[in-house]
Design a protein around this motif. Structure first.
Motif: not given
Length: 332
Positions: A36-41
């Protein structure tokens, strides 16, 4: 002891099997936040890239607009310089270039423009003659020399009356409007020029002392000039009244019938005929001015005539100077 070892192995395997699902769930829970953090980034990076791209595009368009504006300014400057050069050459060659720069009129073309050019040249020549006359008066030149200069100035006035006669044939309204004069001069304009009677009033105080015979002669000349001016003014008023009646006769409504069209054309023909008399009024007014100057010259001595011509020139020069000051006045 032999029986206990297998049970121990089985129990250990079972426990291990029971623990694997919990381990997998924990591992899965640990991995999900990372994805999820990667997608937000990634989304944030994409927005940043879009903003950068938009900024680059806006900057590129701004540079293009600025470049086009600079080119337009440079083109306008070059065009203005070219027009100024053409106008200067036209004045030297006796040709008037219109303000739009795309049309040239020869001296035999547009009468109003041609007259304006000729009148400007006439003023320059008059200024040179007046300077010569003033120098002769101040240096106490002989009567013979002074008479020659005075006759030259008088002949120069005859020239402007001939120029106005030609201009009246081409565009009588231009002369009547006085647009070839400065604003202050137009305040005193009468039928395309100055009033002879008013000019004589101004000259009397400038020519003192005058003999009794000269005073009588100037007084009679002023009176006859005033009477002629009044007659011409009355004639002009009568012409305007007649012209207004001609144009207002019949119906003023716009009807398309053949009868009304014929009536309209008849009105225009009559009005055109009456307008033709305007040229005659201008010519008579200029004849009066010319005769007044000549008669004044006959009444006065040579030196008095020289002083009178200087006074006339100075008066109109001051009117032109007053116009320049008025146009250049500060405005709030």
């Amino acid at each position: 002891m032999a029986d206990a070892s297998p049970r121990t192995d089985i129990s250990t395997d079972a426990d291990t099997d029971d623990k694997n699902p919990r381990f997998d769930r924990a591992l899965s829970n640990a991995i999900v936040p990372s994805d999820s953090s990667d997608r937000s980034k990634d989304k944030s990076d994409q927005k940043t890239l879009r903003r950068l791209a938009q900024n680059r595009e806006a900057a590129r368009k701004s540079r293009l607009r600025k470049k086009a504006y600079v080119q337009q300014l440079e083109s306008s400057r070059l065009k203005l310089t070219q027009l100024e050069q053409e106008l200067q050459r036209a004045r030297q060659q006796g040709i008037f270039i219109s303000s739009s720069g795309d049309q040239a009129h020869s001296m035999s073309g547009n009468g109003a423009m041609a007259f304006d050019v000729e009148y400007a040249r006439w003023l320059e020549e008059q200024s040179q003659q007046i300077n010569e006359l003033r120098s002769a008066v101040n240096s106490h030149a002989s009567d013979t020399e002074l008479r020659m200069i005075v006759e030259g100035v008088m002949a120069h006035y005859d020239k402007i009356f001939r120029l106005k006669s030609d201009a009246a044939k081409a565009d009588v309204f231009h002369l009547l409007s006085g647009m070839w004069k400065t604003p202050a001069e137009r305040c005193f304009l009468w039928l395309g020029g100055f009033r002879s009677s008013e000019l004589l009033k101004l000259l009397v105080n400038q020519l003192e002392p005058l003999t009794e015979q000269q005073l009588v002669g100037i007084g009679n000349l002023q009176q006859s000039s005033q009477q002629a001016e009044d007659a011409l003014s009355q004639g002009m008023e009568a012409l305007q009244q007649s012209l207004a009646e001609t144009l207002s006769s019949g119906s003023l409504g716009s009807s398309g019938s053949s009868g009304n069209v014929a009536n309209y054309m008849g009105q225009m023909a009559m009005a055109m005929g009456k307008l033709g008399t305007l040229e005659s009024f201008i010519r008579q007014a200029d004849n009066l001015r010319q005769q007044t100057l000549q008669q004044m010259h006959r009444i006065l001595t040579t030196r008095q005539s020289a002083r009178a011509l200087l006074a006339i020139h100075d008066y109109f020069s001051r009117l032109r100077a007053l116009s320049s000051l008025w146009l250049a006045r500060p405005r709030e």
